[in-house]
Motif scaffolding. Sequence first.
Motif, PDB file in Angstrom:
ATOM      1  N   GLY A  82       0.789  -1.225   0.000  1.00 18.78           N
ATOM      2  CA  GLY A  82       0.000   0.000   0.000  1.00 18.78           C
ATOM      3  C   GLY A  82       0.820   1.272   0.000  1.00 18.78           C
ATOM      4  O   GLY A  82       0.291   2.354  -0.228  1.00 18.78           O
ATOM      5  N   MET A  83       2.130   1.183   0.261  1.00 13.69           N
ATOM      6  CA  MET A  83       2.987   2.363   0.312  1.00 13.69           C
ATOM      7  C   MET A  83       3.825   2.494  -0.957  1.00 13.69           C
ATOM      8  O   MET A  83       4.937   3.014  -0.942  1.00 13.69           O
ATOM      9  CB  MET A  83       3.875   2.317   1.563  1.00 13.69           C
ATOM     10  N   GLU A  84       3.256   2.028  -2.056  1.00 14.14           N
ATOM     11  CA  GLU A  84       3.921   2.106  -3.349  1.00 14.14           C
ATOM     12  C   GLU A  84       4.239   3.549  -3.731  1.00 14.14           C
ATOM     13  O   GLU A  84       5.248   3.824  -4.402  1.00 14.14           O
ATOM     14  CB  GLU A  84       3.033   1.466  -4.416  1.00 14.14           C
ATOM     15  N   HIS A  85       3.412   4.482  -3.301  1.00 10.41           N
ATOM     16  CA  HIS A  85       3.585   5.897  -3.658  1.00 10.41           C
ATOM     17  C   HIS A  85       4.913   6.452  -3.159  1.00 10.41           C
ATOM     18  O   HIS A  85       5.458   7.393  -3.756  1.00 10.41           O
ATOM     19  CB  HIS A  85       2.429   6.706  -3.080  1.00 10.41           C
ATOM     20  N   TYR A  86       5.450   5.885  -2.082  1.00 10.23           N
ATOM     21  CA  TYR A  86       6.691   6.391  -1.508  1.00 10.23           C
ATOM     22  C   TYR A  86       7.920   5.650  -2.043  1.00 10.23           C
ATOM     23  O   TYR A  86       9.030   5.947  -1.629  1.00 10.23           O
ATOM     24  CB  TYR A  86       6.631   6.296   0.020  1.00 10.23           C
ATOM     25  N   ARG A  87       7.693   4.720  -2.945  1.00  7.94           N
ATOM     26  CA  ARG A  87       8.800   4.026  -3.612  1.00  7.94           C
ATOM     27  C   ARG A  87       8.920   4.413  -5.084  1.00  7.94           C
ATOM     28  O   ARG A  87      10.018   4.485  -5.625  1.00  7.94           O
ATOM     29  CB  ARG A  87       8.624   2.504  -3.504  1.00  7.94           C
ATOM     30  N   THR A  88       7.778   4.650  -5.732  1.00 10.86           N
ATOM     31  CA  THR A  88       7.770   4.974  -7.153  1.00 10.86           C
ATOM     32  C   THR A  88       6.890   6.187  -7.398  1.00 10.86           C
ATOM     33  O   THR A  88       6.098   6.580  -6.538  1.00 10.86           O
ATOM     34  CB  THR A  88       7.248   3.793  -7.984  1.00 10.86           C
ATOM     35  N   LYS A  89       7.026   6.787  -8.566  1.00 13.96           N
ATOM     36  CA  LYS A  89       6.202   7.925  -8.955  1.00 13.96           C
ATOM     37  C   LYS A  89       5.577   7.667 -10.319  1.00 13.96           C
ATOM     38  O   LYS A  89       6.098   6.906 -11.138  1.00 13.96           O
ATOM     39  CB  LYS A  89       7.037   9.208  -8.995  1.00 13.96           C
ATOM     40  N   ASN A  90       4.449   8.299 -10.552  1.00 18.93           N
ATOM     41  CA  ASN A  90       3.700   8.096 -11.786  1.00 18.93           C
ATOM     42  C   ASN A  90       4.253   8.999 -12.889  1.00 18.93           C
ATOM     43  O   ASN A  90       4.403  10.206 -12.701  1.00 18.93           O
ATOM     44  CB  ASN A  90       2.222   8.399 -11.547  1.00 18.93           C
ATOM     45  N   THR A  91       4.581   8.411 -14.035  1.00 22.66           N
ATOM     46  CA  THR A  91       5.072   9.161 -15.185  1.00 22.66           C
ATOM     47  C   THR A  91       4.256   8.778 -16.417  1.00 22.66           C
ATOM     48  O   THR A  91       3.361   7.915 -16.350  1.00 22.66           O
ATOM     49  CB  THR A  91       6.567   8.867 -15.442  1.00 22.66           C
ATOM     50  N   ILE A  92       4.565   9.400 -17.538  1.00 19.57           N
ATOM     51  CA  ILE A  92       3.853   9.104 -18.782  1.00 19.57           C
ATOM     52  C   ILE A  92       4.043   7.643 -19.177  1.00 19.57           C
ATOM     53  O   ILE A  92       3.146   7.011 -19.747  1.00 19.57           O
ATOM     54  CB  ILE A  92       4.335  10.043 -19.906  1.00 19.57           C
ATOM     55  N   ARG A  93       5.217   7.098 -18.883  1.00 15.88           N
ATOM     56  CA  ARG A  93       5.543   5.717 -19.253  1.00 15.88           C
ATOM     57  C   ARG A  93       5.314   4.728 -18.105  1.00 15.88           C
ATOM     58  O   ARG A  93       5.897   3.653 -18.088  1.00 15.88           O
ATOM     59  CB  ARG A  93       6.991   5.644 -19.716  1.00 15.88           C
ATOM     60  N   GLY A  94       4.478   5.112 -17.179  1.00 18.99           N
ATOM     61  CA  GLY A  94       4.210   4.230 -16.047  1.00 18.99           C
ATOM     62  C   GLY A  94       4.962   4.672 -14.808  1.00 18.99           C
ATOM     63  O   GLY A  94       5.598   5.738 -14.770  1.00 18.99           O
ATOM     64  N   ARG A  95       4.905   3.894 -13.771  1.00 17.32           N
ATOM     65  CA  ARG A  95       5.540   4.241 -12.513  1.00 17.32           C
ATOM     66  C   ARG A  95       7.032   3.934 -12.565  1.00 17.32           C
ATOM     67  O   ARG A  95       7.439   2.853 -13.003  1.00 17.32           O
ATOM     68  CB  ARG A  95       4.892   3.489 -11.351  1.00 17.32           C
ATOM     69  N   LYS A  96       7.817   4.899 -12.129  1.00 17.01           N
ATOM     70  CA  LYS A  96       9.267   4.783 -12.107  1.00 17.01           C
ATOM     71  C   LYS A  96       9.765   4.931 -10.678  1.00 17.01           C
ATOM     72  O   LYS A  96       9.183   5.677  -9.879  1.00 17.01           O
ATOM     73  CB  LYS A  96       9.909   5.860 -12.990  1.00 17.01           C
ATOM     74  N   PRO A  97      10.866   4.268 -10.299  1.00 15.92           N
ATOM     75  CA  PRO A  97      11.390   4.369  -8.931  1.00 15.92           C
ATOM     76  C   PRO A  97      11.825   5.798  -8.599  1.00 15.92           C
ATOM     77  O   PRO A  97      12.361   6.515  -9.440  1.00 15.92           O
ATOM     78  CB  PRO A  97      12.581   3.408  -8.940  1.00 15.92           C
ATOM     79  N   ARG A  98      11.583   6.204  -7.369  1.00 15.91           N
ATOM     80  CA  ARG A  98      12.064   7.497  -6.877  1.00 15.91           C
ATOM     81  C   ARG A  98      13.500   7.323  -6.389  1.00 15.91           C
ATOM     82  O   ARG A  98      13.874   6.251  -5.916  1.00 15.91           O
ATOM     83  CB  ARG A  98      11.201   8.002  -5.722  1.00 15.91           C
TER      84      ARG A  98
END
Length: 451
Positions: A82-98
Amino acid sequence: MALTAQLNTTRPAPRPVESKPSGPLRAGYSSHRPLHATGQAHMATVNGGSNPSWTGFMCLLAAASAGWSLADVAREARTAPGMEHYRTKNTIRGRKPRNAAEAAARLERQWAKAQHYAALQAPLPRRQAPVDLSELTVIVDATDDLLTRFRVSPGRWGRTEKGISQRTILACVAYLSLQTGKRTVAASIRDLALMAGLGRTTAADALTALTEAGYLERVSLSDGGNAAEWRLTLDFSTGYGTLRSQPLNNPRPPTELFNLRTLMLTTLERQLTEGRHDLFTRPGLGHLAGQLYALLSEHPAVTVKTAARLLGVTVRHTATILSRLRHHRLIVKHTDGWARARKDLRDRAAKTSGVAGFLADRANRYRAEREVWAWWQAEVDQMNAAPRQRSRRPHVSSRTLTFIGEAAGERQWPRYPRSRDRRADHQSARQLVDDGALKPDAVWKYLGNAA
């Protein structure tokens, strides 16, 4: 009708921490520290569900309500679905690692916000569905009228520091009443003070003034470990249909009633949490600066005159507050006046002003005061008991792991410190509590002689 029904099914819960997950759950996932069922469900939501940002914050709010630390949250953020938001970010090409710095900064900012919400909701009892809708209708109508009075008579609540404190305390009582669905709510002075970001003496003075002015009614005094009970008076709220010569029993439909209740809860939460920060305490920029900052979350931009009218203060005073907020880069110039900066820099401004951790220190002081008071009440009960009914209590220095596994209310307290003349030594008791001597896993070697 179909759209209304669909919106009602997706309506958020009155308490965000009790909201439903937005996606499927990973079977068998469990956090490393205990959480309530809803918080555990948010933690187990696969990939953060349909809204990873919202799910991530619900995870933080559940952790803050359960007493987790930032280190606990950071550890859970590495693996919790559930804490995916704090590991990756949403981009045009999908979620990428922060990157590590960005992820840590975002987690720390959101954790601070979750703690403010948790502090606001800490005095709330376990939620129960309202049984009497007529009483809930009275509460909603009274709160609606109260918010209207805040809006149309800002000078009454914003011209003086006392008025600002009274407005905030009154909003806290209204919030508790709305959340519980009860006209009479139990809240200690320290609970209300921590909710509002004020000191306990300021909160006590505000409660006294509001009671004398007829806005609040003290239903019962504090008794032992029970907090005083308060109730919003209805003198400033006309009941539904009372303007007719023949009142009609035509209450709001339940759906409309619950929607209005949720809307007002959201409004009060935003006002109380946005302005509750170390920076907006009295040693910082002041409580009125916090109200102005919270006001900018409701309006895209405001001019100096508009802000002065909404706050009920002079244009000169408003300009001074805006200047201080701009100095700390909390607001930016806008075509329509002033707007909030995109990046929340309140924590950095609090460190610059030397008030970082002020609210946390106050909460720790109040926790220690409650601990000492509970200890002393147990000592009084022991002294008033018959000699044969008194339990044999060890000295605080000889106790190791005596509290682990005991339920609340069943705690066995050690002997209260005494001075040489056998009187209660409250100063030593407070020092022991501050040093953590009464924690369940504390092992202390007290240098004094056992009483």
